[in-house]
Design an enzyme around this catalytic site. Structure first.
Site, PDB file in Angstrom:
ATOM      1  N   MET A  77      49.264 -32.493 -33.323  1.00 14.40           N
ATOM      2  CA  MET A  77      48.522 -33.587 -33.946  1.00 14.40           C
ATOM      3  C   MET A  77      49.021 -33.878 -35.368  1.00 14.40           C
ATOM      4  O   MET A  77      49.764 -33.102 -35.944  1.00 14.40           O
ATOM      5  CB  MET A  77      47.028 -33.246 -33.976  1.00 14.40           C
ATOM      6  CG  MET A  77      46.407 -33.063 -32.599  1.00 14.40           C
ATOM      7  SD  MET A  77      44.659 -32.607 -32.656  1.00 14.40           S
ATOM      8  CE  MET A  77      43.933 -34.125 -33.293  1.00 14.40           C
ATOM      9  N   HIS A  78      48.602 -35.012 -35.877  1.00 14.97           N
ATOM     10  CA  HIS A  78      48.694 -35.387 -37.300  1.00 14.97           C
ATOM     11  C   HIS A  78      50.084 -35.785 -37.793  1.00 14.97           C
ATOM     12  O   HIS A  78      50.223 -36.291 -38.907  1.00 14.97           O
ATOM     13  CB  HIS A  78      48.184 -34.267 -38.218  1.00 14.97           C
ATOM     14  CG  HIS A  78      46.928 -33.619 -37.798  1.00 14.97           C
ATOM     15  ND1 HIS A  78      45.790 -34.317 -37.484  1.00 14.97           N
ATOM     16  CD2 HIS A  78      46.624 -32.301 -37.624  1.00 14.97           C
ATOM     17  CE1 HIS A  78      44.829 -33.471 -37.150  1.00 14.97           C
ATOM     18  NE2 HIS A  78      45.306 -32.246 -37.210  1.00 14.97           N
ATOM     19  N   ASP A 233      46.829 -31.884 -28.786  1.00 20.18           N
ATOM     20  CA  ASP A 233      47.028 -30.604 -28.096  1.00 20.18           C
ATOM     21  C   ASP A 233      45.747 -29.803 -27.905  1.00 20.18           C
ATOM     22  O   ASP A 233      45.549 -29.177 -26.852  1.00 20.18           O
ATOM     23  CB  ASP A 233      48.100 -29.768 -28.795  1.00 20.18           C
ATOM     24  CG  ASP A 233      47.851 -29.545 -30.281  1.00 20.18           C
ATOM     25  OD1 ASP A 233      46.823 -30.020 -30.815  1.00 20.18           O
ATOM     26  OD2 ASP A 233      48.701 -28.903 -30.924  1.00 20.18           O
TER      27      ASP A 233
END
Length: 489
Positions: A77-78, A233
């Site tokens: 992520m991110h 995830d």
């Protein structure tokens, strides 16, 4: 058959499941992380695609890939993946464990005072929004070229389908999403110099976002199958082990560490750095505490310190007479820390080394320190009033029975280890693909909890000593925090 893709920080895993949800084929390969400066963590998105294609080419040489009827995506992520108007990558992607944008976090919360209420989260350098503001402040030429901002798995999606799309769970981790309303927030985007035109279209995790491009379908012996939105995830990992109902929880002992609890409504505990995100299914959210370095601490100790095989080290530890009164303490903040400290400048440390300290004493200290950091995160999340009614443990680190039992002892709670937990995100992505293609089946039919392999109950005889050691661990961080900040600056 269904294809599940997991683009993690350290590699790409692709699995194929049959209609019963069983994994019948899989392939994986590793990725490297670049750390060109202190606090920086980057990867080249082109490497993701090249590596993914290598995995797919290998699967295409085997019998099952041609039977796949949909593709689901999950990933780290991110990560800020920046494309220009020609859809070319502008700069390396800035990853989730990058800590350079602390000043931008402060600026964003000042610019949008209700950001915590809107997103359910405190601004942290790991999130995508402050990364973009950092690029605007420090790489103005690159910022001016930005046409689209994508998350890592959604860059793969674009190359697979030609579509700019994302799911709710992953997009909630950008801190541009109104997490309760499940839509982009124009004020948060504007504070970073962006508009909704820079963002992908939003879908629920079990919705179709596009179809595989013809040339790739031909290359891999597929039809032009649908590509499903998927999930970040952690949400995908939860789907992979059947966490779809409120109160179900998991501990993910992967590169990072996560305590994750499903909810049926939006809530938040931002002040304690607990994350509040959309889940991968409609009308579901989740709370989670996050530590930035979990199983990666074990990998660091094995590869960088003692330079030995992880499996062999753990095997030695299982028969080693650990003395908890003399075992050193370990602070696992190798990449800073999120919950509950929100401190990108925190650093790892061994405390209490003597001439008698062995490598196995230190190894136990590493595993225990990760468990103590989990205890901090669990306590922070529980202060929101939300608590898991059952906990499943997943992730690469969860393959160690020694570590699983240590986690149960430190947290003083029962923990269940289930089949397939090591491939949770990829399995979750495949399940979301199946949900999209077989709407006549229920979520419970497609996303059952996998077979229980072992249940760990806490050892009451060791609870007092772990409580004492946890208190010292917490005091150690408190007293070293000032030193960490001065040292790295």
């Amino acid at each position: 058959m269904y294809l599940g893709v997991d683009l993690s920080t350290l590699g790409i895993r692709v699995i194929i499941t049959n209609p019963h949800g069983h994994i019948i084929d899989s392939e994986s390969t590793e990725l490297a992380v670049s750390r060109p400066q202190a606090l920086w963590s980057e990867q080249n998105p082109t490497d993701w695609w090249v590596t993914f294609c290598q995995v797919m080419d290998e699967l295409a040489s085997r019998p099952y890939l041609s039977q796949v009827k949909a593709i689901g995506l999950s990933g780290q992520m991110h990560g800020a993946t920046l494309l220009d108007k020609n859809a070319e990558v502008i700069r390396p992607a800035i990853l989730w464990n990058d800590g350079r944008s602390k000043a931008e976090c402060v600026a964003l919360e000042q610019a949008v005072p209700n950001s915590r209420e809107t997103t359910g989260n405190i601004m942290m350098p790991g999130f995508t929004a402050p990364k973009l503001l950092w690029v605007k402040h420090h790489e103005a030429d690159n910022f001016a070229r930005i046409d689209k901002v994508l998350l890592p798995k959604d860059y793969l999606r674009f190359l697979l389908t030609g579509d700019f799309a994302s799911d709710m769970s992953d997009s909630a981790g950008t801190l541009w999403l109104n997490t309760q309303k499940r839509d982009w927030n124009i004020n948060l985007l504007a504070a970073c110099g962006l508009t909704s035109n820079h963002m992908p279209r939003l879908f629920e995790g079990n919705q179709i976002t596009g179809v595989l491009q013809a040339d790739l379908a031909s290359r891999w012996g597929l039809t032009e199958v649908p590509v499903i939105a998927g999930a970040g995830d952690n949400a995908a990992g939860a789907i992979g082990v059947g966490l779809v109902e409120p109160g179900q929880g998991m501990i993910s002992l992967g590169t990072s560490g996560v305590y994750f609890v499903v909810t049926d409504q939006f809530s938040q505990q931002a002040e304690l750095a607990v994350h509040s995100f959309c889940h991968a299914l409609p009308h579901r959210w989740h709370l989670m505490s996050v530590m930035l370095s979990a199983a990666s601490c074990l990998e660091w100790f094995a590869k960088q310190v003692v330079k030995e095989d992880i499996g062999q080290l753990l095997e030695q530890l299982e028969s080693y007479p650990v003395n908890l009164k003399t075992t050193p303490y370990f602070l696992p903040y190798l990449s800073g820390e999120r919950t509950p400290h929100n401190d990108p400048l925190a650093q790892g440390a061994f405390i209490g080394l003597t001439h008698d300290t062995s490598k196995l004493d230190m190894l136990h200290g590493v595993l225990e320190g990760v468990c103590f950091a989990f205890a901090d995160g669990v306590d922070a999340l529980h202060q929101s009033g939300t608590k898991a009614t059952e906990i499943t443990i997943i992730g690469g680190g969860a393959q160690s029975a020694y570590w699983r039992q240590l986690m149960a002892d430190v947290l003083k709670t029962k923990i269940t280890f289930r089949k397939g937990g090591e491939v949770g995100p990829a399995l979750g992505a495949a399940r979301l693909a199946q949900l999209a293609m077989e709407p006549h089946l229920s979520t419970e039919q497609i996303c059952p909890q996998p077979e229980t392999l072992q249940i760990h109950t806490p050892n009451s005889a060791s609870q007092q000593i772990f409580e004492q050691r946890l208190a010292v661990y917490r005091q150690s961080y408190s007293q070293l925090r000032t030193i960490f900040n001065e040292e790295i600056l």
